[in-house]
Design a protein around this motif. Structure first.
Motif, short mmCIF file in Angstrom:
data_model
loop_
_atom_site.label_atom_id
_atom_site.label_comp_id
_atom_site.label_asym_id
_atom_site.label_seq_id
_atom_site.Cartn_x
_atom_site.Cartn_y
_atom_site.Cartn_z
N GLY A 177 0.85 -1.10 -0.20
CA GLY A 177 -0.22 -0.28 -0.13
C GLY A 177 0.99 1.50 0.02
O GLY A 177 0.46 2.00 -0.56
N ASP A 200 -4.18 4.62 5.69
CA ASP A 200 -3.67 4.71 3.74
C ASP A 200 -3.21 4.08 2.92
O ASP A 200 -3.15 3.49 2.03
CB ASP A 200 -2.70 5.67 4.32
CG ASP A 200 -2.95 7.43 4.51
OD1 ASP A 200 -4.65 7.26 4.56
OD2 ASP A 200 -2.17 8.22 5.18
N GLY A 238 -3.80 0.90 2.99
CA GLY A 238 -5.36 -0.06 2.56
C GLY A 238 -5.94 -1.18 2.84
O GLY A 238 -5.81 -2.09 2.92
N LYS A 267 1.38 4.20 -2.86
CA LYS A 267 0.95 5.49 -2.52
C LYS A 267 2.40 6.66 -2.97
O LYS A 267 2.11 7.80 -3.13
CB LYS A 267 1.24 5.89 -1.37
CG LYS A 267 -0.26 6.25 -0.51
CD LYS A 267 -0.57 6.57 0.71
CE LYS A 267 -0.98 7.33 0.83
NZ LYS A 267 -2.03 9.10 0.23
#
Lengths: 322, 265
Positions: free
Chosen positions: B106, B216, B218, B110
């Motif tokens: 994740g 954030d 996930g 990002k």
């Protein structure tokens, strides 16, 4: 009783001996009520299937496919997945080799299964499968259990289970496994292999004289060779010696080489990194020659000789010849 | 065009010179008994990434999970030449590699586009060496493990030198791809890993480290993703070896040892 799938690893047309040990571990875990199946994958490997039945498999799925000629993760993981879809298993066992330790976790990751590698043992009690593994520089034995029901994947170290006794009269079903591979599963390619042919048999050697980086040069190695000849011993080596090109890779002992249990292991100029130790620490008697009194090899040596191997090794050879 | 490389780095217990027991009476790891260090194979992965950067230019991002215990591995990456670092704000204790991989995947997503992910193959203190495989699955990219060297990079692919029994294989993977690195580079090359640079230390000492939260990334509840858990930990009794020193100067001592060894005593 759990059903077990064993991945039978083949290197240069030979079944990996740890894969056979996995079969005996699988037989034990499965007990009387469980089924032991086996996946034989590669190219030109079909002829090995009867040996797997003789070693304890109830059934063998054979994926003999030219696209499996060299090990690449995705197509092999697909073959294991196809096997598991056709015959759901509670446990998948593989050899803790650079193939098994890659393939096992790949299958586990794809199926969100519990996984432990380099295990020293596997057990099933009350329907729960557990795997044991030595960690923290082999100072702690950890027992793992799955967090939820479902497949458990484990890779076993050489010696974690005994070699199975082959019984040619055993019966088992041998059936081909069709593989449907997508282009996305074939993107990784083995361009070339630089792998030594096996010319020495370290596993059955009673005495091994092994050379480490401390031999320093081919001349230093010649002294070690002379001592090995005087002892009637095989020559082993650390990865550093093989990478320096002083000995071919089939002499290598340790994590990516052979695991040996000789009566006598004479370590010449070997510092004793854990990667080497795991391959030789079960030798009955270990003699270590090293100029560094603090070398880790001395912690597991029965006889410690702190000195220059270029002096000590010829002395030993001379004493043996006298 | 310069490629984007992500290196996953971990701070692990240093068990090498540990004397006495790793575990306390309750079977838990005695934290005070050990130092931590930069996971050596992750350090190798960082070195490999920085060599690619030196040779052909690359943006190197280092990612770690959790707060620093005593060695700030992310800052160590900056001091050696990484361009960016990201910390995942989760406690890795009790998480297996499946849960860690979800968090890291994740954070990588990002951080922006990524061509190559490098991670150390094995972790000596954590109990499994599966992070690379789980991370590749979470990212949906091909992976090669036991990589001793990155032989070729680009365009659009890498060739990895993979250690196998009795030798090496050279495996080509298209980008984006993940490589799990071994320790060979560090063992065989006295210049590796590169030391921290004084100038970068001055420059990066106060650099802010961005934190990505589990949500954030996930994976708001990473503990729910754990597939394999530790049931028990037991100390392995140290092997008691009757050990004797043999004087290399004394022929009689050497002869006595040879006789004893060859008789199987």
């Amino acid at each position: 009783m759990p059903n077990v799938l064993v991945f039978a690893e083949v290197n240069d047309g030979v079944l990996h001996d740890v894969s056979l040990q996995c079969l005996s571990a699988a037989r034990q875990v499965a007990g009387a009520g469980g089924r032991v199946s086996c996946l034989l994958a590669g190219h030109g490997v079909a002829g090995l299937a009867p040996a797997l039945v003789a070693a304890g498999a109830d059934s063998v799925a054979v994926a003999d496919d030219e696209r499996l000629a060299a090990y690449v993760t995705a197509p092999f993981a697909k073959a294991v997945g196809a096997c598991l879809d056709a015959n759901p298993a509670d446990l998948l066992l593989l050899a803790a080799s650079t193939v098994g330790n890659d393939l096992g976790p790949a299958v586990a990751a794809a199926r969100k299964a519990a996984c432990a590698v380099d295990c020293d043992g596997v057990a099933a009690q009350g329907g729960t499968i557990s795997l044991r593994r030595a960690g923290y520089d082999r100072k702690v034995m950890t027992t793992f259990v799955p967090a939820a029901a479902g497949l458990v994947v484990g890779t076993l170290r050489d010696g974690a289970a005994p070699a199975p006794a082959a019984d040619a009269a055993r019966q088992g079903a041998i059936a081909p496994l069709a593989l449907d591979l997508t282009p996305a599963e074939l993107v990784s390619k083995v361009l070339r292999r630089d792998v030594a042919k096996k010319t020495v048999n370290l596993k059955d050697a009673k005495i091994i004289v092994a050379a480490g980086a401390g031999v320093g040069s081919p001349d230093g190695l010649a002294l070690v060779r002379e001592l090995a000849q005087a002892l009637g011993a095989e020559i082993g080596a650390t990865r550093a010696v093989v990478d320096a090109g002083w000995l071919p890779a089939d002499h290598q002992i340790g994590q990516t080489g052979a695991t040996v249990r000789p009566d006598v292991y004479l370590a010449c100029g070997i510092s004793g990194a854990v990667q080497h130790r795991v391959g030789m620490m079960d030798a009955r008697t270990i003699v270590a020659i090293n100029s560094d009194a603090n070398a880790p090899i001395f912690k597991i040596a029965h006889y410690k000789i702190v000195g220059d191997l270029k002096v000590v090794v010829p002395k030993l050879a001379k004493l043996l010849k006298a | 065009m310069a490629i984007n490389i992500v290196v996953v780095v971990r701070e692990v217990w240093d068990t090498r010179d540990l004397s006495g027991s790793v575990l306390d009476g309750a079977g838990a790891v005695r934290a005070g008994a050990m130092e931590t260090r930069f996971e050596p194979e992750d350090l190798n992965a960082l070195e490999a990434a920085l060599r690619i950067k030196d040779a052909q230019g690359a943006q190197v991002t280092a990612i770690a999970v959790g707060e620093t215990r005593s060695v700030d591995v992310l800052r160590e990456c900056l001091y050696r030449g990484a361009d960016k670092v990201v910390r995942v704000g989760a406690d890795p204790a009790g998480l297996d590699d499946q849960a860690l991989a979800a968090l890291i995947a994740g954070a990588i997503a990002k951080a922006g586009p990524c061509d190559l992910v490098l991670v150390g193959t094995a972790v000596p203190d954590a109990e499994n060496s599966l992070l690379g495989r789980h991370l590749a699955a979470a990212l949906g990219v091909p992976a090669v493990s036991w990589v001793d060297a990155v032989e070729e990079v680009g365009p659009g692919r890498a060739v990895a030198k993979r250690a196998v029994e009795m030798g090496y294989e050279f495996v080509e993977v298209p980008f984006p791809a993940l490589l799990s690195m071994g320790v060979a580079l560090l063992e065989d090359d006295p210049r590796a890993p590169r030391p921290a640079k004084a100038m970068l230390k001055l420059k990066m000492k106060k650099a802010e480290v961005p934190v990505v939260s589990p949500a954030d990334a996930g994976a708001a509840d990473p503990a729910a993703l754990v597939a394999m858990k530790v049931a028990t930990m037991e100390a392995i009794a140290p092997r008691v070896i009757e050990s004797q020193q043999v004087d290399p100067e004394s022929e009689a001592a050497l002869k006595g040892m040879l006789d004893a060894v060859l008789k199987g005593e």
